[in-house]
Design an enzyme around this catalytic site. Structure first.
Site, mmCIF file in Angstrom:
data_model
loop_
_atom_site.group_PDB
_atom_site.id
_atom_site.type_symbol
_atom_site.label_atom_id
_atom_site.label_comp_id
_atom_site.label_asym_id
_atom_site.label_seq_id
_atom_site.Cartn_x
_atom_site.Cartn_y
_atom_site.Cartn_z
ATOM 1 N N ASP A 1 0.954 -1.228 -0.040
ATOM 2 C CA ASP A 1 0.130 0.287 0.044
ATOM 3 C C ASP A 1 0.694 1.373 -0.127
ATOM 4 O O ASP A 1 1.085 1.949 0.952
ATOM 5 C CB ASP A 1 -0.917 -0.039 1.171
ATOM 6 C CG ASP A 1 -2.233 0.980 1.063
ATOM 7 O OD1 ASP A 1 -2.207 1.597 -0.107
ATOM 8 O OD2 ASP A 1 -3.058 0.887 1.796
ATOM 9 N N GLU B 1 -12.570 9.270 10.682
ATOM 10 C CA GLU B 1 -12.801 9.639 12.060
ATOM 11 C C GLU B 1 -13.237 10.893 12.393
ATOM 12 O O GLU B 1 -12.371 11.888 12.050
ATOM 13 C CB GLU B 1 -11.683 9.031 12.902
ATOM 14 C CG GLU B 1 -12.131 8.006 13.865
ATOM 15 C CD GLU B 1 -11.023 7.414 14.705
ATOM 16 O OE1 GLU B 1 -10.993 6.070 14.516
ATOM 17 O OE2 GLU B 1 -10.150 7.796 15.209
ATOM 18 N N HIS C 1 -7.338 8.001 6.993
ATOM 19 C CA HIS C 1 -6.415 7.163 6.896
ATOM 20 C C HIS C 1 -6.710 6.020 5.668
ATOM 21 O O HIS C 1 -7.564 5.201 5.689
ATOM 22 C CB HIS C 1 -6.224 6.388 8.135
ATOM 23 C CG HIS C 1 -5.249 5.268 8.094
ATOM 24 N ND1 HIS C 1 -5.247 4.003 9.029
ATOM 25 C CD2 HIS C 1 -3.964 4.751 7.233
ATOM 26 C CE1 HIS C 1 -4.106 3.142 8.492
ATOM 27 N NE2 HIS C 1 -3.377 3.678 7.746
ATOM 28 N N HIS D 1 2.911 7.006 5.316
ATOM 29 C CA HIS D 1 3.624 6.152 6.134
ATOM 30 C C HIS D 1 4.149 4.811 5.253
ATOM 31 O O HIS D 1 4.781 3.844 6.177
ATOM 32 C CB HIS D 1 3.178 5.923 7.484
ATOM 33 C CG HIS D 1 2.054 5.362 7.383
ATOM 34 N ND1 HIS D 1 0.802 5.764 8.286
ATOM 35 C CD2 HIS D 1 1.164 4.353 7.085
ATOM 36 C CE1 HIS D 1 -0.455 5.191 8.212
ATOM 37 N NE2 HIS D 1 -0.312 4.322 7.194
ATOM 38 N N SER E 1 -5.834 2.654 17.097
ATOM 39 C CA SER E 1 -6.612 1.725 16.549
ATOM 40 C C SER E 1 -8.235 2.126 16.852
ATOM 41 O O SER E 1 -8.312 3.105 17.450
ATOM 42 C CB SER E 1 -6.270 0.569 17.295
ATOM 43 O OG SER E 1 -6.700 0.665 18.660
ATOM 44 N N SER F 1 -5.694 9.053 19.031
ATOM 45 C CA SER F 1 -4.787 9.403 18.139
ATOM 46 C C SER F 1 -3.992 10.472 18.489
ATOM 47 O O SER F 1 -4.577 11.430 19.322
ATOM 48 C CB SER F 1 -5.370 9.617 16.635
ATOM 49 O OG SER F 1 -6.203 8.793 16.102
ATOM 50 N N HIS G 1 4.141 5.054 13.138
ATOM 51 C CA HIS G 1 3.044 5.573 12.477
ATOM 52 C C HIS G 1 1.757 5.109 12.980
ATOM 53 O O HIS G 1 0.870 5.327 12.317
ATOM 54 C CB HIS G 1 3.272 4.796 11.129
ATOM 55 C CG HIS G 1 2.836 3.407 10.895
ATOM 56 N ND1 HIS G 1 3.311 2.395 11.892
ATOM 57 C CD2 HIS G 1 1.892 2.587 10.166
ATOM 58 C CE1 HIS G 1 2.505 1.088 11.559
ATOM 59 N NE2 HIS G 1 1.726 1.264 10.687
ATOM 60 N N LYS H 1 -15.867 3.140 9.188
ATOM 61 C CA LYS H 1 -14.645 2.119 9.250
ATOM 62 C C LYS H 1 -14.856 1.302 7.952
ATOM 63 O O LYS H 1 -15.811 0.743 7.631
ATOM 64 C CB LYS H 1 -14.666 1.142 10.489
ATOM 65 C CG LYS H 1 -13.966 0.023 10.390
ATOM 66 C CD LYS H 1 -12.748 0.795 11.100
ATOM 67 C CE LYS H 1 -11.644 -0.152 10.970
ATOM 68 N NZ LYS H 1 -10.058 0.578 11.175
#
Lengths: 140, 483
Positions: free
Chosen positions: B97, B208, B237, B331, B382, B387, B406, B482
Site C-alpha cells: 500500500d 474519524e 487513513h 507512512h 486503533s 490518536s 506510524h 470504518k
C-alpha cells in the site's frame, strides 16, 4: 481438508491442499475468496475465461492468485467455481479455463477483508506424498 | 517473555540488536520502544530487522520503531536508509500500500456543536465516502485521467474543484511528488486504479471524527490549528488502493528477475531489490511516485466529500466551519533525502515502511508556516483509541533519518482477533463508550478491535521519551467510518 487459514500478526495466511495441481489451484482460489466473503452465499451466474502462464509451479500459483485479485477488482465479482486445467509445455506451466461467480451484492453477500496483494513471505508449493500443499500469506 | 533478551538496552527506550544476532548482519539494529511494548513484539519482527541490515549500502543501522511488528520482507514499523552508490531500492521496504497515509483537518466546531448531530454526520459520511472491500469511487475516471492524476497528485484534484488551493501547502511533497512516470505503470495497475480512486478501502483504513482531549504543547498546538480542548478534528487513513498494490506486485516480480544480478543472496524473497543505479530501481521509483501521487489525490477527494458533508449537516460553508488541512503524511514510502552520516551530508534512499517522516525544525521540505517548529506527525490509534499529533525534532534528524512511528501496531493476528471478538459486540461496546462506529464489515470490525493492537499511548510516549518526536495533541474518537 481443502484449505485452512493461519494467523500472522498483520495479515492472513492460508494453506491449501490438493491431490493434484489442478485441485491445489482450485482450493487456493477458494481460500483467497473465502477471506473476502462467505462463499456459500455466492452464486455462479457470472463467468469469465482465464488464461495464464508461469515459469514454474510457484510462479503459476502466484500469477493465478494475482489474476483472481485483478478480476475481482475490475469485474467486481466474487468467484467460487473454477474449471481449469494445468499443462506443462517446454518447461513452462499454463493454466486455462473458466471461472464462475457472482457480482458483489452488498444486500446478499457477507463482506470480509480486502486482499491487497499476494506476498512472497514463505510462499511455497510442496509435494508431500500424494498431496500438494501451498503456503500463502496475503497482505490485508 | 518478550524479545528483550536478544537486545542490549542502551537507555529507557533504546535497544541495540547486535550483529551477533544473525549471521550476515552488516550493521546493528536500533529499536526504540518502552520495555512494556517489547512484550508484544514477535521474534519474526527482529529477524526481519536483522535481514535488512544484510542489504548492501545500508547506512548506520536498521531502525525498529515502537509499533514494530512482523510483516513480510521489512518489518512494519521499520526504517532503513541506503547509499545511492552501492545501495539498493526494495519495493518490500515500502510495502504494497504505497503512500498509505494520514490526513488531519481541524474545524472550528466543538464537541457540543457536533454531539446532537453526530449519528447523522457519520451516517452521511458513510454514504458520501465509499468504503469497504473493493470500494469504488463516485467518479468514473478514465485511464487518461489516472495518468494525469498520478503525475499531478492532489494538485489535480484541487485544480478540478476538489478542495482549496491552500490545501496543497500542507501535504508532504505538496501533494505532488516530482518524477512520476505513468509509462512505468502497467495497464493492469491503471485498470485497478480507475474505479477505486476516491475510496477508503478496507482493513485498518478509516475516516474519524475526533475531539481534542489533551494538549501537551500549547504553543505548537496553536500554530498547527489546535486551539482548545473539545475542538472537533477529522482524521482519515487510506492509501493508493489497487493502483499501488498492483505497482508493488509488478515490481516485486521485476526485482526477483533482477536478483541474479545481485552479488549477494537475498535473505528473504520478499526483500527483492535492485541497485539504486539500475534501470529496474529507477523504473520502480518512477512508478512508485505515481502511486504516491494517486494516494495524495485519493485523500484529497475524500477530504472534499467530508467537507461537503459537514457543510450540509451544519448548514455553513467549510471555510466558516474552519475546516483546514493541518497536514498529510505518508507512512509507506521510499524517498531520496539529504541526511548527515558520520559528519557528512549525503543523499540516501530512506525506506519507511509503517513509519512517518518526522523532520526537525528548519528543513526546507516543511511548509513555511511550520518550518520553525518542525514537521507535524500524525499518528492514528486503533479503532476506539486515541490518536496523536507529534512534532519532528533535530534528534530525529540525527538518529532516525527523520522518521518516527506510524500507529499502534498489531499484537493479535486477524484470525485470533476474530476468534476473540464479535464485530457487533465491538461496535456496541464502543457505542456505550460514546463512540459511534459505522463499519463496512462487521467481520473487519472484529479484527480491528482495539484489543488487537498495541497501546498507542505507550507507542507515542516511547518516541517522546526518545526525543525523536514530541507529543503535541491527543484526540479521542467520537465517530468512525470504518472501511
Amino acid at each position: 481438508m481443502n484449505y485452512e487459514y493461519f494467523g500472522h500478526t498483520a495479515d492472513v495466511g492460508f494453506r491449501a491442499y490438493g491431490k493434484n495441481l489442478t485441485q491445489l489451484f482450485i482450493n487456493s482460489g477458494k481460500a483467497l475468496f473465502g477471506v473476502m466473503t462467505n462463499l456459500s452465499k455466492v452464486g455462479t451466474e457470472t463467468e469469465t475465461k482465464i488464461e495464464i502462464e508461469g515459469d514454474n509451479v510457484e510462479d503459476l500459483l502466484y500469477n493465478w492468485l494475482n489474476e483472481l485479485i485483478y478480476l475481482f477488482e475490475t469485474l467486481n465479482c466474487f468467484f467460487k467455481d473454477f474449471q481449469i486445467e494445468i499443462k506443462r509445455r517446454k518447461g513452462k506451466y499454463f493454466l486455462k479455463g473458466v471461472i464462475r461467480g457472482e457480482k458483489v451484492n452488498l444486500k446478499k453477500h457477507e463482506i470480509g477483508n480486502e486482499v491487497k496483494a499476494i506476498t512472497y513471505h514463505n510462499f511455497k508449493v510442496e509435494k508431500t506424498g500424494q498431496k500438494y500443499v501451498a503456503n500463502v500469506l496475503l497482505d490485508i | 517473555m518478550g524479545v528483550e533478551s536478544f537486545l542490549k538496552q542502551i537507555d529507557e527506550v533504546r535497544w541495540l540488536l547486535p550483529k551477533s544476532y544473525k549471521k550476515g548482519m552488516k550493521t546493528e539494529g536500533l529499536v526504540i520502544a518502552l520495555k512494556s511494548l517489547l512484550q508484544g513484539v514477535e521474534k519474526g519482527a527482529l529477524d526481519q530487522l536483522a535481514n535488512i541490515t544484510m542489504l548492501p549500502g545500508i547506512q548506520k543501522y536498521a531502525i525498529g520503531l515502537p509499533d514494530i511488528h512482523w510483516g513480510y520482507g521489512f518489518p512494519i514499523g521499520g526504517v532503513a536508509a541506503f547509499d545511492t552508490e552501492e545501495g539498493i531500492i526494495s519495493p518490500g521496504g515500502v510495502g504494497f500500500d504505497i503512500n498509505c497515509g494520514v490526513r488531519v483537518m481541524v474545524t472550528s466546531l466543538t464537541f457540543e456543536d457536533v454531539k446532537p448531530k453526530l449519528k447523522n454526520l457519520i451516517d452521511k459520511l458513510f454514504e458520501n465516502v465509499p468504503s469497504g472491500l473493493g470500494s469504488k469511487g463516485k467518479i468514473r475516471f478514465t485511464v487518461r485521467e489516472i495518468e494525469e492524476i498520478c503525475v499531478e497528485g492532489a494538485q489535480w484534484a484541487i485544480e478540478h474543484g476538489y478542495g482549496l488551493e491552500s490545501d496543497e501547502r500542507y501535504i508532504e511533497e505538496n501533494g505532488k511528488m516530482e518524477g512520476a512516470d505513468p509509462a512505468k505503470v502497467s495497464s493492469r495497475a491503471k485498470q485497478r486504479g480507475c474505479p477505486q480512486l476516491g475510496s477508503l478501502g478496507s482493513g485498518n483504513h478509516f475516516l474519524e471524527i475526533q475531539v481534542v482531549d489533551k494538549i501537551f504543547n500549547k504553543e505548537i498546538a496553536e500554530k498547527l490549528g489546535f486551539q482548545k480542548l473539545g475542538q472537533i478534528v477529522v482524521m482519515l487513513h487510506t492509501g493508493s488502493r489497487g493502483f499501488g498494490h498492483q505497482i508493488a506486485t509488478d515490481y516485486l516480480k521485476v526485482m526477483l528477475g533482477y536478483s541474479n544480478k545481485l552479488d549477494f543472496k537475498l535473505p528473504d524473497k520478499q526483500l527483492a531489490c535492485a541497485y539504486v543505479k539500475s534501470r529496474e530501481a529507477e523504473d520502480y521509483i518512477k512508478a512508485m511516485k505515481c502511486a504516491v501521487n494517486y494516494a495524495f489525490a485519493n485523500r484529497q477527494f475524500i477530504s472534499h466529500w467530508t467537507r461537503e458533508t459537514f457543510e450540509k449537516i451544519f448548514n455553513a460553508s467549510s471555510e466558516d466551519l474552519g475546516m483546514k488541512v493541518v497536514y498529510d503524511v505518508a507512512h509507506n514510502i521510499a524517498k531520496l533525502e539529504e541526511h548527515e552520516v558520520d559528519g557528512e551530508k549525503i543523499r540516501v534512499y530512506v525506506h519507511r515502511k509503517g513509519a512517518t517522516r518526522a523532520f526537525g525544525p528548519g528543513r526546507k521540505e516543511i511548509p513555511i508556516e511550520y518550518r520553525e517548529i518542525g514537521q507535524p506527525v500524525l499518528i492514528p490509534g486503533s479503532m476506539g483509541t486515541a490518536s496523536y499529533v507529534l512534532i519532528g525534532t533535530k534528534k530525529a534528524m540525527e538518529e532516525t533519518f527523520g522518521s518516527t512511528c506510524h500507529g499502534s501496531g498489531r499484537t493479535l493476528s486477524r484470525a485470533a482477533a476474530k476468534r476473540r471478538y464479535s464485530g457487533r459486540q465491538v461496535v456496541s461496546e464502543l457505542q456505550s463508550r460514546g463512540i459511534y462506529v459505522k463499519p463496512a464489515s462487521f467481520a473487519v470490525a472484529a479484527e480491528e478491535a482495539p484489543g488487537s493492537y498495541k497501546n498507542v499511548d505507550q507507542v507515542t510516549l516511547s518516541m517522546h521519551k526518545a526525543g525523536v518526536s514530541l507529543l503535541v495533541v491527543r484526540m479521542k474518537p467520537v465517530g468512525v467510518v470504518k472501511g
